[in-house]
Design a protein around this motif. Structure first.
Motif, PDB file in Angstrom:
ATOM      1  N   PHE A 154      10.608 -14.797  -9.953  1.00  0.00           N
ATOM      2  CA  PHE A 154      10.173 -16.129  -9.504  1.00  0.00           C
ATOM      3  C   PHE A 154      11.032 -17.260 -10.033  1.00  0.00           C
ATOM      4  O   PHE A 154      11.051 -18.334  -9.488  1.00  0.00           O
ATOM      5  CB  PHE A 154       8.752 -16.435  -9.956  1.00  0.00           C
ATOM      6  N   ALA A 155      11.705 -17.009 -11.157  1.00  0.00           N
ATOM      7  CA  ALA A 155      12.302 -18.136 -11.853  1.00  0.00           C
ATOM      8  C   ALA A 155      13.699 -18.418 -11.322  1.00  0.00           C
ATOM      9  O   ALA A 155      14.209 -17.723 -10.456  1.00  0.00           O
ATOM     10  CB  ALA A 155      12.353 -17.849 -13.339  1.00  0.00           C
ATOM     11  N   LEU A 156      14.314 -19.472 -11.850  1.00  0.00           N
ATOM     12  CA  LEU A 156      15.630 -19.866 -11.382  1.00  0.00           C
ATOM     13  C   LEU A 156      16.727 -19.393 -12.323  1.00  0.00           C
ATOM     14  O   LEU A 156      17.889 -19.638 -12.086  1.00  0.00           O
ATOM     15  CB  LEU A 156      15.672 -21.381 -11.197  1.00  0.00           C
ATOM     16  N   SER A 157      16.353 -18.732 -13.397  1.00  0.00           N
ATOM     17  CA  SER A 157      17.374 -18.083 -14.210  1.00  0.00           C
ATOM     18  C   SER A 157      16.825 -16.748 -14.691  1.00  0.00           C
ATOM     19  O   SER A 157      15.614 -16.571 -14.814  1.00  0.00           O
ATOM     20  CB  SER A 157      17.781 -18.955 -15.403  1.00  0.00           C
ATOM     21  N   LYS A 201      21.015 -24.773  -3.235  1.00  0.00           N
ATOM     22  CA  LYS A 201      21.440 -23.722  -4.145  1.00  0.00           C
ATOM     23  C   LYS A 201      22.099 -24.392  -5.335  1.00  0.00           C
ATOM     24  O   LYS A 201      23.205 -24.909  -5.228  1.00  0.00           O
ATOM     25  CB  LYS A 201      22.460 -22.801  -3.451  1.00  0.00           C
ATOM     26  N   PHE A 202      21.415 -24.406  -6.436  1.00  0.00           N
ATOM     27  CA  PHE A 202      21.959 -25.213  -7.518  1.00  0.00           C
ATOM     28  C   PHE A 202      23.117 -24.503  -8.184  1.00  0.00           C
ATOM     29  O   PHE A 202      23.178 -23.284  -8.267  1.00  0.00           O
ATOM     30  CB  PHE A 202      20.862 -25.560  -8.523  1.00  0.00           C
ATOM     31  N   PHE A 256       5.062 -24.376 -11.224  1.00  0.00           N
ATOM     32  CA  PHE A 256       5.428 -23.038 -10.768  1.00  0.00           C
ATOM     33  C   PHE A 256       5.668 -23.065  -9.256  1.00  0.00           C
ATOM     34  O   PHE A 256       6.650 -22.518  -8.763  1.00  0.00           O
ATOM     35  CB  PHE A 256       4.326 -22.045 -11.122  1.00  0.00           C
ATOM     36  N   GLU A 303      13.351  -8.608  -4.759  1.00  0.00           N
ATOM     37  CA  GLU A 303      13.344 -10.014  -4.390  1.00  0.00           C
ATOM     38  C   GLU A 303      11.977 -10.664  -4.612  1.00  0.00           C
ATOM     39  O   GLU A 303      11.889 -11.821  -4.990  1.00  0.00           O
ATOM     40  CB  GLU A 303      13.687 -10.096  -2.909  1.00  0.00           C
ATOM     41  N   PRO A 340      16.382 -20.513   0.057  1.00  0.00           N
ATOM     42  CA  PRO A 340      17.538 -19.779   0.597  1.00  0.00           C
ATOM     43  C   PRO A 340      17.160 -18.389   1.113  1.00  0.00           C
ATOM     44  O   PRO A 340      17.704 -17.934   2.122  1.00  0.00           O
ATOM     45  CB  PRO A 340      18.497 -19.638  -0.593  1.00  0.00           C
ATOM     46  N   VAL A 341      16.193 -17.745   0.457  1.00  0.00           N
ATOM     47  CA  VAL A 341      15.773 -16.410   0.885  1.00  0.00           C
ATOM     48  C   VAL A 341      15.160 -16.472   2.287  1.00  0.00           C
ATOM     49  O   VAL A 341      15.486 -15.670   3.163  1.00  0.00           O
ATOM     50  CB  VAL A 341      14.749 -15.822  -0.109  1.00  0.00           C
ATOM     51  N   HIS A 391      18.532 -14.815  -7.502  1.00  0.00           N
ATOM     52  CA  HIS A 391      18.856 -14.545  -6.099  1.00  0.00           C
ATOM     53  C   HIS A 391      20.365 -14.472  -5.835  1.00  0.00           C
ATOM     54  O   HIS A 391      20.772 -14.153  -4.736  1.00  0.00           O
ATOM     55  CB  HIS A 391      18.181 -15.545  -5.154  1.00  0.00           C
ATOM     56  N   GLU A 392      21.177 -14.759  -6.849  1.00  0.00           N
ATOM     57  CA  GLU A 392      22.621 -14.598  -6.669  1.00  0.00           C
ATOM     58  C   GLU A 392      23.077 -13.188  -7.037  1.00  0.00           C
ATOM     59  O   GLU A 392      24.227 -12.846  -6.860  1.00  0.00           O
ATOM     60  CB  GLU A 392      23.392 -15.563  -7.573  1.00  0.00           C
ATOM     61  N   PHE A 424       8.879 -14.706 -18.441  1.00  0.00           N
ATOM     62  CA  PHE A 424       7.676 -15.130 -17.710  1.00  0.00           C
ATOM     63  C   PHE A 424       6.375 -14.556 -18.278  1.00  0.00           C
ATOM     64  O   PHE A 424       5.428 -15.295 -18.558  1.00  0.00           O
ATOM     65  CB  PHE A 424       7.836 -14.760 -16.234  1.00  0.00           C
ATOM     66  N   PRO A 473      17.345 -27.515 -10.540  1.00  0.00           N
ATOM     67  CA  PRO A 473      15.914 -27.364 -10.266  1.00  0.00           C
ATOM     68  C   PRO A 473      15.135 -26.770 -11.443  1.00  0.00           C
ATOM     69  O   PRO A 473      13.994 -27.178 -11.686  1.00  0.00           O
ATOM     70  CB  PRO A 473      15.873 -26.415  -9.076  1.00  0.00           C
ATOM     71  N   ASP A 474      15.741 -25.842 -12.186  1.00  0.00           N
ATOM     72  CA  ASP A 474      14.958 -25.262 -13.286  1.00  0.00           C
ATOM     73  C   ASP A 474      14.766 -26.264 -14.417  1.00  0.00           C
ATOM     74  O   ASP A 474      13.719 -26.308 -15.054  1.00  0.00           O
ATOM     75  CB  ASP A 474      15.564 -23.945 -13.795  1.00  0.00           C
ATOM     76  N   LYS A 513      14.688 -16.736 -17.934  1.00  0.00           N
ATOM     77  CA  LYS A 513      13.394 -17.374 -17.731  1.00  0.00           C
ATOM     78  C   LYS A 513      12.440 -16.378 -17.051  1.00  0.00           C
ATOM     79  O   LYS A 513      11.258 -16.338 -17.351  1.00  0.00           O
ATOM     80  CB  LYS A 513      13.611 -18.616 -16.866  1.00  0.00           C
ATOM     81  N   VAL A 534      11.716 -23.746  -4.526  1.00  0.00           N
ATOM     82  CA  VAL A 534      13.176 -23.906  -4.576  1.00  0.00           C
ATOM     83  C   VAL A 534      13.847 -22.545  -4.538  1.00  0.00           C
ATOM     84  O   VAL A 534      14.817 -22.327  -3.834  1.00  0.00           O
ATOM     85  CB  VAL A 534      13.602 -24.674  -5.849  1.00  0.00           C
ATOM     86  N   ARG A 535      13.276 -21.597  -5.271  1.00  0.00           N
ATOM     87  CA  ARG A 535      13.852 -20.268  -5.361  1.00  0.00           C
ATOM     88  C   ARG A 535      13.855 -19.556  -4.006  1.00  0.00           C
ATOM     89  O   ARG A 535      14.750 -18.834  -3.667  1.00  0.00           O
ATOM     90  CB  ARG A 535      13.059 -19.478  -6.407  1.00  0.00           C
ATOM     91  N   PHE A 536      12.791 -19.788  -3.203  1.00  0.00           N
ATOM     92  CA  PHE A 536      12.661 -19.008  -1.975  1.00  0.00           C
ATOM     93  C   PHE A 536      13.213 -19.672  -0.725  1.00  0.00           C
ATOM     94  O   PHE A 536      13.292 -19.035   0.314  1.00  0.00           O
ATOM     95  CB  PHE A 536      11.207 -18.570  -1.770  1.00  0.00           C
ATOM     96  N   THR A 568       9.162 -24.648  -8.585  1.00  0.00           N
ATOM     97  CA  THR A 568      10.348 -23.820  -8.815  1.00  0.00           C
ATOM     98  C   THR A 568      10.379 -22.622  -7.853  1.00  0.00           C
ATOM     99  O   THR A 568      11.437 -22.234  -7.387  1.00  0.00           O
ATOM    100  CB  THR A 568      10.437 -23.293 -10.264  1.00  0.00           C
TER     101      THR A 568
END
Lengths: 282, 269, 274
Positions: free
Chosen positions: A98-101, B8-9, B143, A94, B153-154, A142-143, A108, B125-126, A104, B149-151, B146
C-alpha cells in the motif's frame, strides 16, 4: 503440541450453497515446511484464511469445528492478534502493498501494532536483509518487478516476526527465475530461522523438494496428508491430477519397467539424475 | 499515460525537497494571503520573482515551466474578463488603471499557481502523507490519500489493458454518433469497475492480515523533524507576512503608472 | 503469414521494448514465444493485431502493413486472448460475451447464433450459456475469454500466458485444445514462460531477450541448450535437466519428453546388458 491444528473444520462462505471446506482435520508441527496442493477450487485458499482468523472475522459465513494456532483458539481472537503469529502472503503482489516506499510497506504491520520506532527500524532492516531487498528500501513498490514486489510482501509479514508464514500461490504471476528466488527465500527462512512455512502451490515440480509435509485437497476435503515422497508416488495422487513432478513420474515409469532403482523416491531432477548415474554405472 | 506521469513521484534530494512539508505548506499559505492583500502590480511582481530562487534551488525548473505553461490559458481568460469588465464599466475607455488592474488580477492568479506548483513539485506524496499523519488528521484519511496516489498509475495501466483487450475483439471506440460512442465505453468501464472492487477486497484482506486497527496509538517508521532549513523558512514566512501587513497599512504603494510617468492618457473609443 | 522486419518499438514513456526484432511465421505454424518478464514478448505480439505500431521497421500480416489498417480489421484475422480474462469480461451472460466480437464484426444474427453455440461446445461451456461470466471460476472464465475470441474463427490465434494460475487438469485441457487447433492448420502463437508446458506440446520456440530474438528453432533444440536458455533466464525442462547430467554416459542431451526419456534409458540399459 502442534503449532497449527484443525479439528473437523467445515466452512461455508456467506451466500454459498455448499461448504468450501468439509471436515478438515490437520496437524502442522513447529518448523515444518508444508505444501498444500490440489485442483483449483479445492479449498486451499479457504483453509489458509482460517489460520489467521480472516475466516470467520473478515468473511463471516458459517464455521464449524475448531482451529488452534500456537495454543490460541482462532475463533476467539481478532485478526490483528493472530497477525502477530501467522503472516499471510497473497497471490497478487500488487494488491498487498500500500505504501509509497518499500520500507514503509515493510513497517506497515509494526506501525499498526504500535511498535516503538527504534525497535521498528531494527525489525524492518532485518526483514529487508533476510529477503535480500535492503538496497531497494527507498524505492516505490510499483516500480519493482513482480518478484521483487513479492519479496517485499514476504518481508512485510516477516517484520512482525510470526511463528508461521502462510503463502498462497505466491509465484503464479512471476517468471520461473523470479519464482525460484522466492522459493529459495522461503526455504531459507524455514531452515535458518525455523519459521513454520505453509505454502499453497500448483507447481509441485518447483516446490516438492523443499517440503517435508504435503497435504493434497480435492473438493473441500483432505485426501492425502503425509510425507512428500510417499504421497507423490502414490497412485491416488496421480489420479487426482495434481501434476506429479516429472522426475518422480519417470521413476515410477522405470520401476514398472523393472529397472532396479533405489527406494528413495526422487522429487527433483537432481535427485533423479544422481540415482540414474548409480544405475547406469553399475 | 502522460497525464499520469506527473503523479509518479520521483525521489529527488534538494534543500527544498528536504523541508518539512508542513512548514512549506504554511509558507505557501503566507504567499497566498499576501497575494490576496495586494492588488498593486509591484508587490505582486516581487512575490512572483521571490519564488524563482526556490524553483532553482529545488532543481525542478523544467517541471515548473511546464505547469506554468499549463496555467497560461486560464491566466489569459482571467486577464480578458477583468479587462473587458472594467473596460465596459469605465464607459468604454482604456485607462492605465484598469489595464493595471487586469494585469494585477492575472499576476495574482499566477503567483498562486506558482507557489502551489512549487509545493507539489518538491513534496513527494509519501512525505505529504506523513505530514498529514503528523498533523493529527485521522489515519484512515491519510492512508486513503497515499493508497490513492499509489494506485492511480496501476489503474491507468489496467484501463489501457482492458481497452486493448476489447479492441482486439473488434470494438471501435470512435465509431457511431455521440450516444453510441458513450455506449462504446461500457465494455471498458465494467471490467474496470469489477476489477477495482476485486482489488479493494484483496487490499482489505491484506491490510487486516497485517494487523490493521490493532491499536489506537499507531507508531510511525518516519518522523518529521525540524531542521535548520525549516527554521529559516519560518523566519522568511513570518518576515513576508509582517512586511506585507506593514506595507499595506502604513505605506502607499505607487501604481506602475505613477512610476513610469503619466504616459497612459485615457483613450476614448 | 506474419512477417516482422527489423522492428523497433519505444513506449511513450521512453522504454525501448523492441530493438530490431525480425521473424517469419507461416500459416499453420505453432510457435511459443518465451523469455523473462520485460523481454518484449507481449509488446511483440501486440504488433500482430495492430494494437501497437512499430516505431521503425515493418510488420506484415498476409502482406498487409499493419500501420495501414485498423485494429478492428486486423483482429478479424488475428485473434488475441489476453492473459487475464477479467480484462475483457463484461456481459450479463456467457452467451452475450461470446457474441460481442461477432456483433462488432457485423456478422448476421443467424450466423452469430450458430457460432456462439459452436464455441460454447468447443470449450465445454454449453451448460453455462445463460450464466453470468462473473459467477464462474478462474479456469472457466479463462475458457470463456478464449471462446469469445475463437467464435469468429480467426486465422491466427495468439494466447498470452495461457497457463498462468492454471492447475494441472486445466493445463491438460488447454494442451488438448491447442493440439486440436493445430490439426485444423490454425496458426497458433503462445506467449509463455512455462517451460514444462512448452516441452509437452513441442512447438517452434522463439526466445526473446531485451527486445531481440535470440534463438529460433524446434523446442527440442532450443530448450535443451543451456547456454541459450540462461541468457533468457529460462531453466531447462526437468527431464532435460536429468539428461544434461547424464550426457557423459553417451546419452543424448536433446530429450524433453518423459516417454522419450524412458525409451532412451531402457535402450541404454539393454545395450549394456548385451
Amino acid at each position: 503440541m502442534s503449532i497449527i491444528e484443525t479439528k473437523n473444520l467445515t466452512y461455508t462462505y456467506p451466500g454459498g450453497t455448499k461448504p468450501s471446506i468439509k471436515d478438515v482435520s490437520i496437524k502442522i508441527e513447529k518448523g515444518e515446511f508444508v505444501l498444500i496442493t490440489g485442483p483449483s477450487g479445492c479449498g486451499k485458499t479457504t483453509l489458509c484464511r482460517c489460520f489467521n482468523a480472516l475466516i470467520p472475522n473478515f468473511y463471516q459465513g458459517e464455521l464449524e469445528g475448531e482451529v488452534t494456532v500456537i495454543g490460541l483458539k482462532v475463533a476467539e481472537h481478532q485478526i490483528y492478534e493472530m497477525a502477530k503469529h501467522v503472516g499471510l502472503v497473497f497471490q497478487n503482489p500488487e494488491n498487498q502493498l500500500f505504501a509509497l516506499s518499500v520500507e514503509k510497506d515493510v513497517a506497515f504491520g509494526l506501525e499498526n501494532l504500535g511498535v516503538p520506532r527504534e525497535e521498528m527500524r531494527k525489525r524492518v532492516d532485518s526483514a529487508l536483509n533476510l529477503t535480500g531487498i535492503y538496497d531497494l528500501r527507498e524505492r516505490a513498490p510499483h516500480e519493482l518487478s513482480g518478484g521483487q514486489q513479492q519479496r517485499v510482501a514476504i518481508a512485510s509479514v516477516l517484520a512482525m516476526q510470526p511463528e508461521v508464514i502462510v503463502l498462497d500461490e505466491p509465484t503464479s504471476f512471476l517468471d520461473p527465475l523470479g519464482a525460484k528466488r522466492i522459493f529459495e527465500v522461503i526455504y531459507d527462512l524455514n531452515r535458518k530461522l525455523g519459521v513454520t512455512v505453509v505454502l499453497v502451490e500448483h507447481r509441485l515440480d518447483l516446490t516438492a523438494k523443499y517440503a517435508n509435509h504435503i497435504v493434497i485437497m480435492d473438493d473441500g476435503r483432505i485426501v492425502l496428508d503425509g510425507e512428500p515422497r510417499k504421497i507423490l508416488s502414490s497412485e491416488e495422487a496421480r489420479l487426482i491430477g495434481v501434476g506429479i513432478p516429472k522426475p518422480t513420474r519417470l521413476y515410477q515409469i522405470l520401476q514398472k519397467d523393472r529397472v532396479s532403482l533405489s527406494n528413495t523416491i526422487p522429487l527433483s531432477s537432481d535427485e533423479m539424475a544422481t540415482m540414474l548415474r548409480e544405475v547406469l554405472k553399475s | 499515460m502522460s497525464v499520469f506521469d506527473g503523479l509518479k513521484f520521483r525521489r529527488v534530494y534538494s534543500p527544498i525537497h528536504n523541508l518539512d512539508p508542513r512548514i512549506k505548506f504554511i509558507y505557501v499559505c503566507a504567499i497566498f494571503t499576501t497575494a490576496i492583500i495586494f492588488l498593486e502590480l509591484i508587490p505582486l511582481m516581487i512575490l512572483f520573482l521571490m519564488q524563482v530562487p526556490f524553483v532553482i534551488l529545488a532543481g525542478v525548473k523544467r517541471e515548473w515551466l511546464r505547469s506554468m505553461r499549463g496555467a497560461t490559458f486560464l491566466a489569459a481568460v482571467i486577464f480578458l474578463t477583468n479587462f473587458i469588465f472594467s473596460f465596459i464599466s469605465a464607459g468604454y475607455i482604456v485607462t492605465a488603471f484598469n489595464l493595471e488592474h487586469a494585469v494585477a488580477m492575472t499576476l495574482r492568479f499566477i503567483v498562486l499557481v506558482e507557489s502551489f506548483s512549487v509545493f507539489f513539485l518538491t513534496t513527494s506524496p509519501d512525505h505529504l502523507g506523513l505530514a498529514l499523519e503528523q498533523t493529527h488528521i485521522p489515519y484512515e484519511f491519510c492512508f486513503a490519500f497515499t493508497t490513492a496516489v499509489r494506485f492511480v498509475p496501476v489503474l491507468a495501466e489496467e484501463a489501457q489493458t482492458i481497452m486493448d483487450a476489447q479492441k482486439a475483439r473488434g470494438l471501435e471506440l470512435e465509431r457511431g454518433n455521440f450516444l453510441k460512442r458513450i455506449r462504446n465505453y461500457i465494455p471498458i468501464l465494467i471490467p474496470l469497475i469489477v476489477s477495482a472492487i476485486r482489488r479493494s477486497l484483496e487490499l482489505a484482506e491484506a491490510m487486516e492480515s497485517r494487523a490493521w486497527g490493532a491499536t489506537e496509538s499507531r507508531t510511525n517508521l518516519y518522523v518529521l523533524k525540524m531542521h535548520r532549513g525549516d527554521l529559516v523558512l519560518i523566519v522568511i514566512t513570518v518576515g513576508i507576512l509582517a512586511l506585507a501587513i506593514y506595507v499595506r497599512l502604513f505605506l502607499g504603494i505607487p501604481s506602475m503608472n505613477d512610476i513610469l510617468g503619466r504616459f497612459f492618457e485615457p483613450q476614448y473609443f | 503469414m506474419i512477417e516482422v522486419e527489423n522492428v523497433y518499438f519505444t513506449y511513450p514513456n521512453g522504454v525501448e521494448a523492441l530493438k530490431g526484432a525480425s521473424l517469419k511465421i507461416k500459416n499453420g505454424d505453432f510457435v511459443a514465444i518465451m523469455g523473462e518478464n520485460g523481454a518484449g514478448k507481449t509488446t511483440l505480439v501486440k504488433h500482430f493485431n495492430g494494437l501497437l505500431k512499430a516505431t521503425r521497421g515493418t510488420v506484415l500480416i498476409d502482406g498487409v502493413d499493419t500501420t495501414k489498417v485498423s485494429v478492428a480489421k486486423l483482429a478479424r484475422k488475428v485473434g488475441f486472448v489476453f492473459q487475464n480474462p477479467d480484462s475483457q469480461l463484461f456481459s450479463e451472460t456467457v452467451e452475450q460475451e461470446i457474441a460481442f466480437g461477432l456483433k462488432n464484426f457485423g456478422f448476421k444474427e443467424k450466423t452469430i447464433k450458430s457460432r456462439v453455440t459452436w464455441a460454447l461446445k468447443l470449450l465445454d461451456l454449453a451448460q453455462y450459456r445463460k450464466t453470468s461470466p462473473f459467477m464462474l471460476s478462474g479456469g472457466e472464465r479463462k475458457r470463456v475469454a478464449l471462446a469469445s475470441v475463437l467464435a469468429w474463427n480467426p486465422k491466427i490465434l495468439i494466447l498470452d500466458e495461457p497457463t498462468i494460475g492454471q492447475d494441472h487438469r486445466q493445463k491438460e485441457k488447454l494442451l488438448q485444445f491447442i493440439l486440436q487447433m493445430k490439426t485444423q492448420r490454425k496458426t497458433i502463437i503462445i506467449v509463455t514462460h512455462d517451460v514444462e508446458f512448452v516441452a509437452e506440446c513441442n512447438p517452434r520456440v522463439l526466445l526473446m531477450r531485451q527486445g531481440k530474438i535470440t534463438a529460433d528453432g524446434e523446442a527440442r533444440k532450443v530448450l535443451t541448450n543451456p547456454e541459450i536458455l540462461i541468457q533468457a533466464s529460462i531453466v531447462p525442462p526437468q527431464i532435460t535437466q536429468i539428461f544434461l547430467r547424464l550426457s557423459d554416459f553417451g546419452l543424448p542431451k536433446e530429450v524433453i519428453d518423459i516417454y522419450e526419456a524412458r525409451e532412451e534409458l531402457l535402450n541404454f540399459l539393454e545395450r549394456k546388458v548385451k
